[in-house]
Structure formats: structure tokens, C-alpha cells
Design a protein around this motif. Sequence first.
Motif, PDB file in Angstrom:
ATOM      1  N   GLY A   1       0.861  -1.287   0.088  1.00  0.00           N
ATOM      2  CA  GLY A   1      -0.065  -0.006  -0.012  1.00  0.00           C
ATOM      3  C   GLY A   1       1.039   1.530  -0.061  1.00  0.00           C
ATOM      4  N   PHE A   2       0.253   2.331  -0.311  1.00  0.00           N
ATOM      5  CA  PHE A   2       0.922   3.503  -0.472  1.00  0.00           C
ATOM      6  C   PHE A   2       0.344   4.587   0.728  1.00  0.00           C
ATOM      7  N   ILE A   3       1.377   4.867   1.456  1.00  0.00           N
ATOM      8  CA  ILE A   3       1.167   5.500   2.769  1.00  0.00           C
ATOM      9  C   ILE A   3       1.429   7.102   2.795  1.00  0.00           C
TER      10      ILE A   3
ATOM     11  N   ILE B   1       4.815   2.040   1.434  1.00  0.00           N
ATOM     12  CA  ILE B   1       5.557   2.887   0.771  1.00  0.00           C
ATOM     13  C   ILE B   1       5.155   4.251   0.759  1.00  0.00           C
ATOM     14  N   SER B   2       5.989   5.195   1.159  1.00  0.00           N
ATOM     15  CA  SER B   2       5.595   6.508   1.324  1.00  0.00           C
ATOM     16  C   SER B   2       5.146   7.046  -0.053  1.00  0.00           C
ATOM     17  N   THR B   3       4.198   7.965  -0.045  1.00  0.00           N
ATOM     18  CA  THR B   3       3.656   8.580  -1.153  1.00  0.00           C
ATOM     19  C   THR B   3       4.634   9.718  -1.651  1.00  0.00           C
TER      20      THR B   3
ATOM     21  N   PHE C   1      10.669   5.823   4.658  1.00  0.00           N
ATOM     22  CA  PHE C   1       9.876   5.800   3.507  1.00  0.00           C
ATOM     23  C   PHE C   1       9.221   4.318   3.274  1.00  0.00           C
ATOM     24  N   PHE C   2       9.658   3.392   3.791  1.00  0.00           N
ATOM     25  CA  PHE C   2       9.186   2.073   3.720  1.00  0.00           C
ATOM     26  C   PHE C   2       8.840   1.446   5.159  1.00  0.00           C
ATOM     27  N   TRP C   3       7.709   0.917   5.137  1.00  0.00           N
ATOM     28  CA  TRP C   3       7.186   0.052   6.079  1.00  0.00           C
ATOM     29  C   TRP C   3       7.018  -1.255   6.019  1.00  0.00           C
ATOM     30  N   ASN C   4       7.456  -2.209   6.907  1.00  0.00           N
ATOM     31  CA  ASN C   4       7.421  -3.515   6.450  1.00  0.00           C
ATOM     32  C   ASN C   4       7.287  -4.415   7.888  1.00  0.00           C
TER      33      ASN C   4
END
Length: 453
Positions: free
Chosen positions: A46-48, A101-103, A91-94
Motif C-alpha cells: 500500500g501507499f502511505i 511505501i511513502s507517497t 519511506f518504507f514500512w515492512n
Amino acid sequence: MATSNSNTQSLERQSRSSTPFIPVKTDLLSQLENILESDPLIDEVGFIHPSQFAALNGEAPSVPSLFSRCDPQPADGITLFHASEFASDMFFWNREHKLGISTLVILPLYTAAKDAFMEAHKQYTMLSYLDGQKDQSETATSHDIVESQVMKHSRALLLLSSDFGTAWNSRKHVLSKKQQFQMFMDEMLLSSLVLSYSPKSERAWSHRRWVIKMIAGKCPNLLEIVGRESELVKMLAENSKMNYRAWNHRCWLVSYMPEAQVLHELQKSRDWAGLHVADNSCFHYRTRLLLRMVEDLQHSQDPNSLSSAELQQLLKEELDWVGSLIMRYVGREALWLHRRFLSVLWMKYFATCDLNISGPLCCESTDICDSSKFVDNELKLYEACTIIPDNDFEDYHTQAIYSATYIIWLAKRMPESFGVELQKKAEDGKLKRLLEKLCPGKSFLWDSLTGHF
């Protein structure tokens, strides 16, 4: 004058603090590809928005201004840093096989992935040409390296642009040469990941069908894979309404299902269809399942397969069920279209033989195939649906129109059976008045019908 300089310095500090800080895009791509390599079981992306990262990490927001700038600030006001100078969770969350992924970095990340992939694709195409010109052993090592780059960069690119056709095709080319079962299974995981954020991606669905075709006949657990595919469609259909691409994929899967699974799918999809009566895709899926059972009955030599009587009972239950939905959910066109299909199926394969429209599965003794009872049931449904209460709800008017046009359509297909009953209705003029009142543009249907009697 001192005050003026102080204000200017204050404005400059505010400007610097509000300037977006973005790493060099090649470093961003390396971070993303490292995450994908380290967690091959990621099943959702997803894009966050950047403001959400702190909440996801349970931490105070990171402060980019603490890092020293390593590249000149461009004219667009974006300050670039090497990604190694940033915490990886900026910039990334896992977590738990989920990727965010950061917008803020989507555009530079896409640009980096596209550039890296196109360069690798160009080299791969060149090496493939050289393979035909000289001994393959000379280019085998470099070819493997470039293949790896193509697969790695195309994966990152497709997570950012799901319909990038060249990337999908390049993966097909590599997989066709390798013919490794595990690589095909990895491809199913990748397309599932793409569909998690782009459930209507035609390229992703097409790629899944290509993979299934490639492993059909070579995979001992193909039925299990087909079952999981059906569940995937159901899950995505619940999250994205009117997803006809997903349902089209599910219809395509029917040809790979054994009879027992077809029957199971028919029973399983019934509850979902009953809760989504406006979604014609699910009813089309049930149409495909019923046709498959008819085909199996006509051509199957298996004594344990579904009998004609059992299939006739299924058809009767489907007619009764759709009739109840029509009365419960007023004015839903998908239900009337499905009933037309069921009527055609009944007339073509199960009507009694005296109608001159019967098929190889007709029967003369059971109530299910009694044409008089079929006609009586359809006329009762018509009568019930043309009763319009004293209110202004348009759904009842729509229901009456669907009912009238359905009975006229049915009468044209079975003039001998419906002729007498409809002649009675012609005398009182109810059907004609109904069409003229509710839908003047369709009153001609009645005039075209009278010529059949």
C-alpha cells in the motif's frame, strides 16, 4: 536593519524546514529491492502518507533536517540525501509480510525502477541476440546476471506501475526459458501482491492465467491452486465492487475444475450472490458453472458423475431461489437477466419433448420438466411483479417493466405454451396498458407479440 535581517533569516529557516527531503532515487530503489529480497512472502502493498509512518512505527516523527545534505538543492526546492543516511522506516514500512511505501517517494522511485529495468531489458535483448551468433557458453554467465537484473527491477517496477506491459512480457520470456516450477509459483505471489493494490489490473490477471497454462499438466496440486484462485477472486470482489476482470478470471478457471469442485463453487457462490444482487458478474459466474455441468452430463462417461435428475433438481432450485430474490430485491436487472438464462437452459435441455424445442436431456415424467407447470410459475411471477403499490418508489415501476418485457420475451420463445394465457391478457389489455404507461417506448413489443398467436 537588524530586525529586517532577523526576519529574513527566520523565513529562510522556515523554508528549509518545510522543504521535502528525498533520498537519491537509486538509493531508494536499492532499499525497496532489498526489502523484497529479505521478505519474499510479502502479500500486500500500500501507499502511505508520510504523516502515517510515525503512527505505524509507534515512534515520534523522524526529523529529516538532522541529516546533512549531500547533493545540491535543485531548483524545484527538493533536498536530496543518500538513503543510507536515513532510517529505513522513513519511506518504507515492512511488518508481518505487509509493505508500505511513502507517497513522498513514489515518483522518484518509479523513475529509478523504470530506468534500471529498461537498461537491463536492453542488455538482455542484446545478449539473447548474441546467443544465436556464437557459442552460448561464452555469454552464459553474463546472461544469468542480466536475467537476474531484469527479474529484480521488473518486480519493483510492477509494484509501482501494474500495467507496464513490457515488464510483464520480459518476465514471461525469462520464465519460459527457465521452466522452473518454483519460479512460476513466485510469479503467482508477485501478481497477487500487485492485485492487492490494483485489483482491476488486466495485465496482472492475464499474467496469472498464463502461469496456470504453463503449469497445467505438470503440477500435481493444480486443483488446490485453482481453489485458491477462486478464493482470491472472492476476496478481491468483496474489496472492489463490480470487478468484472476478477470474475472473468474466475469464469476462466471453471474449465480447470473437476465436477465436484464445480458443484462446490455453485453452492459456495450462492450466499455471496444473494448479498450482491446488483453485481451481474457473480450471476454470470453461476451461468458458467451450470453450463459446465450440462456439458459434463452430455459427454462424461463417469458413472459417478451428476445424473440428469440431479441436474434438473439443481435447475429447479436455482429458478426458485432467483424468484425469491426478485420478490425480495425489487427492480434488480441482474436477477431478471439470470432468470432469462435459466429459462433458456430449461427450454433447451429439460423441457418435455412435445414442445419441439427439447434437447438430449429432456424428460417427460418429472414435475421439473412439465412445461405447463413452468408456464404457470412464470405467469404467477409476472402477476406478482406487476402489482405497483400506491407509492412513488421507482423500483416498483422498474420491476413491472422487467416483468412485462420478460414475459413477452418468453412468449416469443414458447408461443404454443404461452399463447392461450397471453391471449386472455390481451382481452383485458392489462399488459399493453402496463407497457404504454410505464414505458411508452416499449409498447411496440406487444404489437410484435400478437403475430405469434
